[in-house]
Design a protein around this motif. Structure first.
Motif, PDB file in Angstrom:
ATOM      1  N   GLU A 369      -1.830  -8.164   5.255  1.00 13.04           N
ATOM      2  CA  GLU A 369      -1.816  -7.587   3.905  1.00 13.04           C
ATOM      3  C   GLU A 369      -2.907  -8.181   3.023  1.00 13.04           C
ATOM      4  O   GLU A 369      -3.322  -7.569   2.052  1.00 13.04           O
ATOM      5  CB  GLU A 369      -0.463  -7.833   3.243  1.00 13.04           C
ATOM      6  N   ASN A 413       7.629  -8.680  10.133  1.00 11.87           N
ATOM      7  CA  ASN A 413       7.534  -9.091   8.723  1.00 11.87           C
ATOM      8  C   ASN A 413       7.626 -10.609   8.515  1.00 11.87           C
ATOM      9  O   ASN A 413       7.383 -11.099   7.418  1.00 11.87           O
ATOM     10  CB  ASN A 413       8.560  -8.337   7.857  1.00 11.87           C
ATOM     11  N   ARG A 416       4.746 -12.337   6.788  1.00  8.06           N
ATOM     12  CA  ARG A 416       4.626 -11.857   5.402  1.00  8.06           C
ATOM     13  C   ARG A 416       5.701 -12.474   4.512  1.00  8.06           C
ATOM     14  O   ARG A 416       5.453 -12.842   3.372  1.00  8.06           O
ATOM     15  CB  ARG A 416       4.738 -10.342   5.357  1.00  8.06           C
ATOM     16  N   HIS A 450      10.251  -3.781   0.884  1.00  8.33           N
ATOM     17  CA  HIS A 450       8.930  -3.162   0.766  1.00  8.33           C
ATOM     18  C   HIS A 450       9.006  -2.033  -0.248  1.00  8.33           C
ATOM     19  O   HIS A 450      10.011  -1.345  -0.326  1.00  8.33           O
ATOM     20  CB  HIS A 450       8.482  -2.578   2.109  1.00  8.33           C
ATOM     21  N   GLU A 452       6.763   1.340  -2.127  1.00  6.29           N
ATOM     22  CA  GLU A 452       5.568   2.172  -2.270  1.00  6.29           C
ATOM     23  C   GLU A 452       5.772   3.129  -3.432  1.00  6.29           C
ATOM     24  O   GLU A 452       6.899   3.365  -3.872  1.00  6.29           O
ATOM     25  CB  GLU A 452       5.297   2.954  -0.973  1.00  6.29           C
ATOM     26  N   ALA A 457       0.981   1.948  -1.143  1.00  6.26           N
ATOM     27  CA  ALA A 457       2.006   0.988  -0.716  1.00  6.26           C
ATOM     28  C   ALA A 457       1.774  -0.354  -1.393  1.00  6.26           C
ATOM     29  O   ALA A 457       0.646  -0.817  -1.505  1.00  6.26           O
ATOM     30  CB  ALA A 457       1.959   0.836   0.792  1.00  6.26           C
ATOM     31  N   GLY A 459       3.538  -2.884  -0.132  1.00  7.80           N
ATOM     32  CA  GLY A 459       3.860  -3.813   0.949  1.00  7.80           C
ATOM     33  C   GLY A 459       5.111  -4.600   0.616  1.00  7.80           C
ATOM     34  O   GLY A 459       5.925  -4.192  -0.220  1.00  7.80           O
ATOM     35  N   LEU A 460       5.237  -5.757   1.249  1.00 11.13           N
ATOM     36  CA  LEU A 460       6.401  -6.612   1.004  1.00 11.13           C
ATOM     37  C   LEU A 460       6.312  -7.181  -0.406  1.00 11.13           C
ATOM     38  O   LEU A 460       5.326  -7.823  -0.750  1.00 11.13           O
ATOM     39  CB  LEU A 460       6.426  -7.753   2.017  1.00 11.13           C
TER      40      LEU A 460
END
Lengths: 556, 79
Positions: A369, A413, A416, A450, A452, A457, A459-460
């Motif tokens: 990311e 994940n 992240r 997450h 969007e 997006a 992301g996390l």
């Protein structure tokens, strides 16, 4: 770079305002001066670092690794001198590197948390000459195998960090031969600040302190000359004048951008003129798409940096500002003391090696990311623009068409989740920082959220962790990226926590706020969400819980 | 400024003893802060101050401040 004497004089100063950290220092040579240098270098980086150093005799590293009082973070320094002695005594020189790497593997599994290991500076034994590379059992061959093997190990083991002595030794002499022979001090007095600064940089990064953003001036910083006076075609770029030096600096910034550092511009210029080289000059390496925030106007730079900070929603202490003009640097340092403003050398050709040598962008984690961060911040400025068009908050939130997923910990994940935990300072209720390994071993459920919306997006963006305590679900971790403040994500997360806790048959959600210097933002978090204060904790009865309203859907 | 005075100043800085007064006859025994570790710092600081290099034998042999000053004087004379 401070001198060792300066680091030593730091030891008497006041560390009480700084974040505290402990590190064990295990070594096969004298550690007293290194321990002093480390604590002194900690002061330079606003860290109250306690260094616990033990004896340094034969077998001491292995013995001390068994000690249960060992801090989470352990530095192991094995000297190239002792390594060479062992090599000379080794009956099987061709497998010396493999054996040494096996030993480091044992260190890794013996440390309770993270291991910082120093690799080895190159040292010639003068035996085979240049032919050494052709001889598998030569010292040179084995030494290099060890260093490249250490790098491989670091890529494979998340809790191993290499302090790159091999690299530091290319710009700084490591040893004072006379001192090394007459005492057990194998780092020269002048090298101590170099290695200590490097180690403290890694420790800081492990604690979540790293730079996120590089703000750059334009005229005579990113190119030679003044765009407003000299005009586009006369800028020193490419083959013109010192263009090569400026081009290399830009290429470095671009690599940082690709790695996840946000780039921003702060320049005293008309915006239209300042953007022209980015759009039209064939030798520019940075393009507008590389820049998250472009701030060109005639206001003072401190105000511009404040504006950039507001858009990016990061702290001044995670920003670096480079400008060739000493007066601008001075002003910014005075007004924004937390911001890192490197002094620049006089000659522009020295800017890049100087900045690279400062190691400004140490980190303890990377994720895919990172590379998309600039894009996300550009989307963020579009959202800012959209928001101003709506009178009503609800209407704005609906217009974003937000969608969220809530999932448990997965192999995908995990890095992240760990990284967001390292990065989050402001919206972080307890600021417990877990490594990937620690996350993997948690018992309670992890929630990775997450998000969007119509612009792209995020992301996390949020992580929560519950711990079962009888009929209470204790919220061990609740953190969120500040980019999605005021979107209703808190409500969504609370609904998810409440549902999971109820499903597991628990009656209470229990939260705790542990104040830090940076998380004032969430002081009233639990109160806002309807928790009742109970001693130092906050409790929410799940028997009559009504899911909270928000405007975030689930993905189709 | 004599070599001894300059050496004294270095000792004060390195040993963090602003009032320290040393003489040619002063030895490590007379100064509690002067131990094997600070000895290394002193040597390095003296080398920088006088732009000279001591040999390993000299470093090991120094019995007192006077011998240090003599060696410094010889080396500066040789420059």
């Amino acid at each position: 770079m401070p001198t060792f004497a300066e680091l030593k004089s730091n030891l008497k100063k006041d560390f009480s305002r700084f974040q505290a950290a402990r590190a064990g220092l295990l070594a096969d040579s004298a550690t007293q001066l290194l321990a002093q240098a480390l604590r002194g270098a900690g002061y330079e980086q606003q860290l109250d670092l306690t260094v616990v150093a033990g004896d340094t005799g034969e077998g001491e590293i292995e013995r001390q690794l068994l000690d249960s009082r060992l801090p989470e973070l352990v530095i192991i320094y094995e000297s190239v001198e002792k390594l060479f002695q062992r090599f000379q005594q080794s009956p099987a020189r061709e497998s010396f590197a493999a054996e040494h790497l096996e030993r480091v593997r044992k260190f890794i599994s013996a440390v309770p948390g993270r291991l910082l290991y120093l690799n080895f500076p190159e040292r010639d034994d003068g035996v085979f000459g240049n032919f050494a590379s052709k001889v598998r059992g030569s010292w040179i061959s084995q030494l290099r195998r060890i260093n490249s093997g250490l790098a491989n190990l670091a890529q494979e083991q998340a809790n191993l960090f290499i302090c790159d002595l091999a690299l530091l030794s290319t710009t700084h002499p490591v040893t004072d031969r006379k001192v090394a022979v007459t005492t057990d001090l194998l780092f020269s007095i002048d090298f101590l600040p170099v290695v200590a600064g490097s180690l403290v940089g890694i420790i800081g990064a492990c604690l979540g302190r790293f730079k996120k953003c590089l703000v750059m001036d334009l005229d005579n910083t990113l190119w030679g000359g003044v765009i407003g006076d000299d005009g586009l075609e006369n800028l020193e770029l490419g083959e013109l004048g010192l263009g090569k030096a400026f081009g290399q600096l830009q290429a470095w910034a671009k690599q940082l951008r690709e790695r996840g550092i946000i780039l921003a511009i702060s320049s005293k210029n008309d915006e239209r003129i300042a953007k022209e080289p980015f759009e039209r000059h064939p030798d520019m390496i940075l393009r507008l798409s590389d820049i998250a925030v472009f701030s060109a106007n005639w206001e003072n730079k401190a105000d511009n940096l404040r504006r950039i900070r507001d858009i990016l929603e990061i702290g001044f202490d995670s920003m670096v500002f480079i400008d060739d003009n000493p007066a601008e640097r001075d002003l910014v340092r005075r007004e924004l003391p937390e911001l890192c403003v490197p002094e620049l050398p006089e000659d522009p050709v020295d800017y890049l090696p100087y900045l690279q040598g400062l190691n400004l962008f140490e980190t303890a984690q990377l994720s895919s990311e990172d590379a998309r961060r600039t894009e996300r911040y550009q989307q963020e400025s579009q959202r800012h623009a959209l928001r101003s068009g709506f009178a009503d908050e609800e209407e704005f939130l609906r217009s974003l068409s937000m969608k969220a997923t809530v999932e448990g910990l997965t192999a995908f994940n995990l890095p992240r989740v760990a990284q967001l935990g390292q990065r989050s300072n402001q919206f972080n209720l307890r600021t417990v920082r877990y490594s990937e390994d620690e996350l993997r071993n948690l018992k309670g459920p992890v929630f990775a959220i997450h998000l969007e919306d119509r612009f792209g997006a995020h992301g996390l963006i949020s992580v929560a962790i519950l711990e079962e305590r009888g009929d209470e679900a204790f919220i061990d971790t609740w953190l969120m990226s500040c980019r999605v403040l005021k979107r209703g994500v808190e409500a969504l997360v609370l609904n998810a926590l409440a549902a999971e806790a109820s499903r597991r048959g628990m009656r209470w959600l229990v939260g705790e706020y542990l104040p830090t210097r940076k998380n004032e933002l969430v002081r009233d978090h639990y109160e806002r969400l309807g928790f009742a204060r109970a001693g130092g904790l906050w409790r929410l009865d799940l028997r009559d819980y009504q899911p909270r309203k928000h405007f975030i859907g689930s993905p189709a | 400024v004599s070599i001894l005075e300059q050496v004294n100043e270095i000792f004060r800085k390195v040993l963090d003893t602003p009032a320290l007064l040393i003489a040619a006859s002063t030895t490590a025994k007379d100064v509690p802060e002067w131990d094997s570790l600070t000895h290394v710092e002193l040597i390095v600081a003296l080398e920088k101050q006088f732009k000279i290099k001591f040999t390993a034998r000299e470093v090991r042999k120094f019995q007192n401040v006077g011998e240090m000053c003599e060696t410094i004087a010889q080396k500066m004379h040789a420059l």
